[in-house]
Enzyme design. Structure first.
Site, PDB file in Angstrom:
ATOM      1  N   TYR A   1       0.860  -1.177   0.000  1.00  0.00           N
ATOM      2  CA  TYR A   1       0.000   0.000   0.000  1.00  0.00           C
ATOM      3  C   TYR A   1       0.900   1.231   0.000  1.00  0.00           C
ATOM      4  O   TYR A   1       1.945   1.232  -0.624  1.00  0.00           O
ATOM      5  CB  TYR A   1      -1.000  -0.075   1.179  1.00  0.00           C
ATOM      6  CG  TYR A   1      -2.221   0.765   0.934  1.00  0.00           C
ATOM      7  CD1 TYR A   1      -3.006   0.562  -0.207  1.00  0.00           C
ATOM      8  CD2 TYR A   1      -2.583   1.783   1.802  1.00  0.00           C
ATOM      9  CE1 TYR A   1      -4.116   1.342  -0.468  1.00  0.00           C
ATOM     10  CE2 TYR A   1      -3.707   2.570   1.554  1.00  0.00           C
ATOM     11  CZ  TYR A   1      -4.457   2.346   0.409  1.00  0.00           C
ATOM     12  OH  TYR A   1      -5.551   3.130   0.148  1.00  0.00           O
TER      13      TYR A   1
ATOM     14  N   LYS B   1     -21.028 -19.904 -10.395  1.00  0.00           N
ATOM     15  CA  LYS B   1     -20.294 -19.746 -11.652  1.00  0.00           C
ATOM     16  C   LYS B   1     -18.863 -19.298 -11.389  1.00  0.00           C
ATOM     17  O   LYS B   1     -17.905 -19.779 -12.002  1.00  0.00           O
ATOM     18  CB  LYS B   1     -21.022 -18.700 -12.510  1.00  0.00           C
ATOM     19  CG  LYS B   1     -20.687 -18.778 -13.970  1.00  0.00           C
ATOM     20  CD  LYS B   1     -21.508 -19.867 -14.624  1.00  0.00           C
ATOM     21  CE  LYS B   1     -21.209 -19.947 -16.092  1.00  0.00           C
ATOM     22  NZ  LYS B   1     -22.170 -20.799 -16.789  1.00  0.00           N
TER      23      LYS B   1
END
Length: 390
Positions: free
Chosen positions: A38, A93
């Site tokens: 970060y 899915k």
């Protein structure tokens, strides 16, 4: 396990908390890692991408992630159940993408059924994804949504209910024709159902050299004598039934037909099944009730396939879509072409090899060779079709 409204039901127990989570690929064990993953370290990567947007291919997860987009209008056999109720299917899915293709996927259920709003929403989301998998969007809207997104985006856009079904059906039919000694160019094919799957199956069969196809909707055979056809159906009529002058009802075109492919959910009377050519091929793909039950089909047909996992020869989209996207991502493809889809079907059919028999015309979804074979065939076809960027 914590109690929930359907505690004790194994299906609901499995779904507690959903079926997926995000997992970090980097360790954050202290300030040094934090400063790399970060701020301040991440800012350098952002600047590199700002200077050259293609750097997203190297330094983000974008090129490996699919958006699974649905509006909940055509979910499984349940129909228009809405975006909230569609989420368990879209999660499932995503799990299949990861399990069978090593592809990350994010389920996105949209609270709109407006064609323009769906298109605009997906276009605005597109920078976050390497590909778009449209799912469970009802026909005929799904055709326009897919076509226009393909025009506007330079990443693969794939409507699985159309093309996943079509790829696997072509693979199975390729082997069924071989087993029964038929040739694609002379086989007579009947497709019952002119929704998303029916149209796509007809189109891929034409691409693969099948010439004599009759496609039916609830009013009968699609042909140019009819004046009630949508633009999609009218175009399909010209390329299918018009060529050999096929017209009329299911009974009219099934007499002497070699192949029946059902993607409609209707039921075919036994006398119509009995009128087909000897050693016929019957694919009843409606779930959970095939258009022709295998017990009936086997009385007249030599090769029978369904969409169900509890009968031999399951036509299952999971054989296709994970490897298709994996192959497209491997070469940073800008689109998924007809050639890539046919290549996927050819690769699937070839995996059966010498094991080909009446009860084995398509590999199992758990055959470990499937994703790699589809991936390699699709990547090679993308290069041949000029849509590969690496």
């Amino acid at each position: 396990m914590a109690s929930h409204p359907h505690s004790g039901d194994p299906v609901f127990d499995l779904h507690v908390g959903g079926k997926m989570e995000t997992v970090s690929t980097v360790a954050l064990t202290g300030p040094d890692e934090l400063s790399l993953a970060y701020t301040p370290g991440v800012a350098r990567v952002c600047e590199a991408i700002a200077a050259d947007p293609s750097m997203t291919q190297h330094y983000t997860w974008v090129p490996n992630v699919v958006a699974i987009v649905s509006d909940g209008t055509a979910v499984l056999g349940l129909g228009d159940i809405g975006p909230a109720a569609a989420m368990p299917v879209m999660e499932g899915k995503a799990v299949l993408f990861k399990q069978f293709g090593g592809v990350d996927a994010v389920p996105i259920c949209l609270d709109t059924t407006d064609v323009e709003e769906i298109i605009e929403t997906v276009v605005r989301l597109a920078p976050s994804f390497g590909g778009i998998n449209l799912e469970d969007i009802s026909a005929p809207r799904c055709f326009e949504i897919e076509a226009r997104l393909k025009e506007r985006l330079d990443i693969p856009v794939f409507h699985d209910d159309q093309h996943g079904t079509a790829v696997v059906a072509l693979a199975a039919l390729t082997n069924a024709l071989r087993l029964t000694g038929r040739d694609a160019a002379t086989a007579r094919v009947v497709i019952q159902g002119a929704g998303a799957a029916g149209v796509a199956v007809a189109r891929i069969l034409l691409e693969a050299g099948v010439r004599d196809i009759a496609v039916l909707d609830r009013q009968g055979v699609l042909n140019s004598e009819r004046h009630d056809l949508t633009a999609v159906k009218a175009a399909l009529a010209r390329d299918t039934a018009d060529v050999f002058g096929r017209r009329g009802t299911l009974a009219d075109v099934m007499a002497g037909a070699d192949v029946y492919i059902g993607v409609s959910g209707g039921q075919v009377p036994e006398e119509i099944v009995a009128s087909m050519a000897p050693e016929s091929i019957i694919f009843g793909l409606a779930n959970p009730t095939p258009e022709v039950h295998p017990d009936l089909a086997h009385k007249y047909a030599r090769v029978v396939a369904t969409g169900r996992s509890d009968f031999p020869n399951q036509i299952n989209n999971v054989l296709a879509f994970p490897g298709i996207f994996r192959g497209a991502f491997d070469v940073h493809a800008t689109a998924i072409t007809e050639g890539m889809k046919v290549a996927a079907a050819t690769a699937l059919a070839a995996l059966v090899g010498d094991a080909l028999s009446e009860d084995l015309i398509i590999p199992s979804p758990f055959d470990p060779r499937v994703p790699g074979a589809v991936r390699e065939a699709v990547a090679a076809a993308a290069r041949a079709d000029g849509v590969a960027r690496r």
